[in-house]
Design a protein around this motif. Structure first.
Motif, PDB file in Angstrom:
ATOM      1  N   ALA A 108     -14.586 -17.669  -1.645  1.00  0.00           N
ATOM      2  CA  ALA A 108     -13.257 -19.283  -1.410  1.00  0.00           C
ATOM      3  C   ALA A 108     -13.561 -19.558   0.383  1.00  0.00           C
ATOM      4  O   ALA A 108     -13.158 -18.409   0.656  1.00  0.00           O
ATOM      5  CB  ALA A 108     -11.972 -18.507  -1.701  1.00  0.00           C
ATOM      6  N   GLU A 109     -13.011 -20.573   0.273  1.00  0.00           N
ATOM      7  CA  GLU A 109     -13.378 -21.174   2.167  1.00  0.00           C
ATOM      8  C   GLU A 109     -13.687 -20.504   2.991  1.00  0.00           C
ATOM      9  O   GLU A 109     -13.772 -19.867   3.965  1.00  0.00           O
ATOM     10  CB  GLU A 109     -11.281 -20.300   2.415  1.00  0.00           C
ATOM     11  N   ALA A 149      -6.561 -19.540  -1.727  1.00  0.00           N
ATOM     12  CA  ALA A 149      -7.284 -20.212  -2.782  1.00  0.00           C
ATOM     13  C   ALA A 149      -6.628 -20.423  -3.949  1.00  0.00           C
ATOM     14  O   ALA A 149      -5.776 -19.852  -4.080  1.00  0.00           O
ATOM     15  CB  ALA A 149      -8.645 -19.801  -3.104  1.00  0.00           C
ATOM     16  N   SER A 172     -15.670 -17.325   2.476  1.00  0.00           N
ATOM     17  CA  SER A 172     -15.660 -15.917   2.391  1.00  0.00           C
ATOM     18  C   SER A 172     -16.110 -15.277   1.228  1.00  0.00           C
ATOM     19  O   SER A 172     -15.930 -15.953   0.660  1.00  0.00           O
ATOM     20  CB  SER A 172     -14.556 -15.445   2.932  1.00  0.00           C
ATOM     21  N   ALA A 190      -7.316 -16.785   1.645  1.00  0.00           N
ATOM     22  CA  ALA A 190      -7.234 -17.673   1.438  1.00  0.00           C
ATOM     23  C   ALA A 190      -6.514 -18.838   1.315  1.00  0.00           C
ATOM     24  O   ALA A 190      -6.803 -20.222   1.598  1.00  0.00           O
ATOM     25  CB  ALA A 190      -8.917 -17.833   1.719  1.00  0.00           C
TER      26      ALA A 190
END
Length: 78
Positions: free
Chosen positions: A55-56, A72, A58, A70
């Protein structure tokens, strides 16, 4: 016998792992291999031994860590 790159143990049943970039590493156990080559969760720092969650940009060990770090919108269940 071969020597483990992680712990230095000289072991007759050591095995070699070739990484994606072509590096060959010798280990005496799966534990040593995991400590050396498994990715680390960007939130909690544990080693990721399964699929993990991206996510994002990472990688996380689980949806909870991805949400916490994040923000997310990820669920562990479909």
């Amino acid at each position: 016998m071969a020597t483990c790159v992680m712990c230095g143990n000289d072991y007759e049943r050591a095995f070699t792992v070739r990484t994606a970039d072509g590096e060959e590493l010798v280990f005496d156990s799966i534990e040593c291999a995991a400590h050396r080559i498994a990715p680390t969760c960007a939130h909690c720092g544990c080693r990721i031994l399964g699929h993990g969650v991206v996510a994002e940009g990472s990688t996380y060990c689980c949806a909870h860590c991805a949400r916490e770090h994040a923000g997310a919108d990820i669920s562990a269940h479909a």
